[in-house]
Write an enzyme that holds these catalytic residues in place. Structure first.
Site, PDB file in Angstrom:
ATOM      1  N   ASP A  12     124.632  19.214 -19.551  1.00  0.00           N
ATOM      2  CA  ASP A  12     123.905  20.469 -19.798  1.00  0.00           C
ATOM      3  C   ASP A  12     123.000  20.740 -18.596  1.00  0.00           C
ATOM      4  OD1 ASP A  12     123.052  22.754 -21.435  1.00  0.00           O
ATOM      5  OD2 ASP A  12     121.131  21.735 -21.560  1.00  0.00           O
ATOM      6  N   SER A  13     122.569  21.992 -18.474  1.00  0.00           N
ATOM      7  CA  SER A  13     121.632  22.342 -17.416  1.00  0.00           C
ATOM      8  C   SER A  13     120.326  21.562 -17.580  1.00  0.00           C
ATOM      9  CB  SER A  13     121.337  23.841 -17.465  1.00  0.00           C
ATOM     10  OG  SER A  13     120.827  24.178 -18.745  1.00  0.00           O
ATOM     11  N   CYS A  75     126.943  23.171 -22.709  1.00  0.00           N
ATOM     12  CA  CYS A  75     126.086  24.261 -22.247  1.00  0.00           C
ATOM     13  C   CYS A  75     126.934  25.524 -22.294  1.00  0.00           C
ATOM     14  CB  CYS A  75     125.636  23.977 -20.811  1.00  0.00           C
ATOM     15  SG  CYS A  75     124.731  25.330 -20.039  1.00  0.00           S
ATOM     16  N   GLU A 160     111.844  24.726 -23.615  1.00  0.00           N
ATOM     17  CA  GLU A 160     111.614  23.811 -22.484  1.00  0.00           C
ATOM     18  C   GLU A 160     110.121  23.480 -22.336  1.00  0.00           C
ATOM     19  OE1 GLU A 160     113.724  22.641 -19.662  1.00  0.00           O
ATOM     20  OE2 GLU A 160     115.398  22.964 -21.012  1.00  0.00           O
ATOM     21  N   CYS A 194     123.586  28.928 -27.690  1.00  0.00           N
ATOM     22  CA  CYS A 194     122.893  28.251 -26.595  1.00  0.00           C
ATOM     23  C   CYS A 194     122.438  26.932 -27.186  1.00  0.00           C
ATOM     24  CB  CYS A 194     121.699  29.067 -26.112  1.00  0.00           C
ATOM     25  SG  CYS A 194     120.645  28.129 -24.967  1.00  0.00           S
ATOM     26  N   HIS A 196     120.096  25.065 -26.617  1.00  0.00           N
ATOM     27  CA  HIS A 196     118.658  24.874 -26.819  1.00  0.00           C
ATOM     28  C   HIS A 196     118.184  25.414 -28.175  1.00  0.00           C
ATOM     29  CE1 HIS A 196     118.391  24.059 -22.542  1.00  0.00           C
ATOM     30  NE2 HIS A 196     117.087  23.880 -22.630  1.00  0.00           N
TER      31      HIS A 196
HETATM   32  N1  DGL Z   1     121.567  25.204 -22.901  1.00  0.00           N
HETATM   33  C1  DGL Z   1     122.168  26.236 -22.112  1.00  0.00           C
HETATM   34  C2  DGL Z   1     123.225  26.996 -22.895  1.00  0.00           C
HETATM   35  O1  DGL Z   1     123.748  26.495 -23.870  1.00  0.00           O
HETATM   36  C3  DGL Z   1     121.207  27.240 -21.527  1.00  0.00           C
HETATM   37  C4  DGL Z   1     119.986  26.718 -20.878  1.00  0.00           C
HETATM   38  C5  DGL Z   1     119.754  27.332 -19.520  1.00  0.00           C
HETATM   39  O2  DGL Z   1     119.508  28.534 -19.415  1.00  0.00           O
HETATM   40  O3  DGL Z   1     119.865  26.560 -18.567  1.00  0.00           O
HETATM   41  O4  DGL Z   1     123.545  28.111 -22.544  1.00  0.00           O
END
Ligand code: DGL
Length: 276
Positions: A12-13, A75, A160, A194, A196
């Site tokens: 993931d990012s 991600c 975050e 997403c 997150h």
């Molecule tokens: N967790 C990432 C996703 O599922 C997004 C987080 C980011 O913007 O880096 O899209």
């Protein structure tokens, strides 16, 4: 560990993929997992196609260099903007027998089975929304399903920065839920597209009218990986199974360890890596 065998790579990012890893280890506990969060370059959600592709490719190459034959892009942004190019252009020259899988396909495969009204809302980063990946993929499986998208650019920063449970999150959560429901009042299913967003689940439920179901991806991706490994014994046999979990980040270890436990549910030890 047998040198021939290696862990499953989960990417993931930043931290979001840990919500997916958590579900994957519940469903497939015996395997070894190597997690990488590209925290130094996160967020990806606001970056261009070219940048997300380049960053994601760097990370996939790193996983391959660690010996991982199978990498899951946990991600949505990376799955939306980089997966296809990596699968179609890069894999053949990098490691033709390795595989890179994303989170969008398994989610779109099942979304049509849970909506009764045939109207679904997709909550995601700007990058995922602008890629059009969800409407395009859903159309393939469920033509006629109405798909409404809403970019929620403040949601990742709230998570975050550990503000997802605080009062400051209320405004932005409500704003985007109101906005997506205003597009069609008979939306009965919203997808957290997403990785997150599961951390905002409590607030999302609080501001959504009763009767609207909220779908998180972790379990869907975990079940899809289970099925994939059953259908692909040639890949399954390349994976090590000692139950180990390793966590790597491209940024500060202390920050990562502290934050990651929120997403993963237990404390973890991390290692800092440098991408070449
Ligand atoms: N967790 C990432 C996703 O599922 C997004 C987080 C980011 O913007 O880096 O899209």
């Amino acid at each position: 560990m047998n040198k021939q065998l290696a862990p499953i790579g989960i990417f993931d990012s930043g931290y979001g993929g840990l919500t997916v890893l958590k579900k994957i280890v519940e469903v497939l506990p015996a395997y070894d997992y190597l997690y990488l969060g590209d925290n130094a370059r996160a967020p990806y959600g606001t970056r261009s196609f070219e940048t997300v592709y380049r960053y994601t490719l760097d990370c996939v190459k790193w996983f391959f260099a660690q010996g991982c034959p199978l990498v899951i892009l946990a991600c949505n942004t990376a799955s939306a903007k980089a997966l296809r190019s990596i699968q179609q252009q890069d894999l053949a020259s990098l490691a033709p027998s390795n595989r890179v899988l994303g989170v969008i396909r398994p989610t779109t495969e099942m979304i049509g089975t849970v909506t009764r009204s045939g109207k679904v809302g997709i909550l995601a980063t700007k990058g995922t929304v602008s890629s059009g990946s969800y409407p395009i993929e859903i159309e393939k499986f469920y033509p006629g399903l109405a798909v409404y998208q809403e970019a929620c650019p403040m949601w990742v920063p709230l998570v975050e920065n550990n503000e997802h449970a605080g009062p400051g999150a209320d405004y932005f959560v409500k704003k985007h839920l109101d906005s997506i429901l205003a597009k069609d009042h008979s939306i009965d299913t919203v997808l957290l597209a997403c990785t997150h967003y599961p951390l905002l689940l409590e607030k999302i439920r609080q501001f959504l009218p009763d009767g609207i179901q909220v779908i998180s991806q972790g379990e869907i991706v975990a079940n899809s990986l289970f099925n994939y490994l059953q259908r692909h014994p040639e890949m399954e046999q390349r994976l090590s199974k000692t139950g180990s979990r390793s966590f790597c980040t491209t940024d500060d270890i202390a920050d990562f360890e502290q934050h990651a436990s929120l997403f993963y549910g237990t404390t973890i030890k991390a290692e800092k890596i440098t991408l070449t």
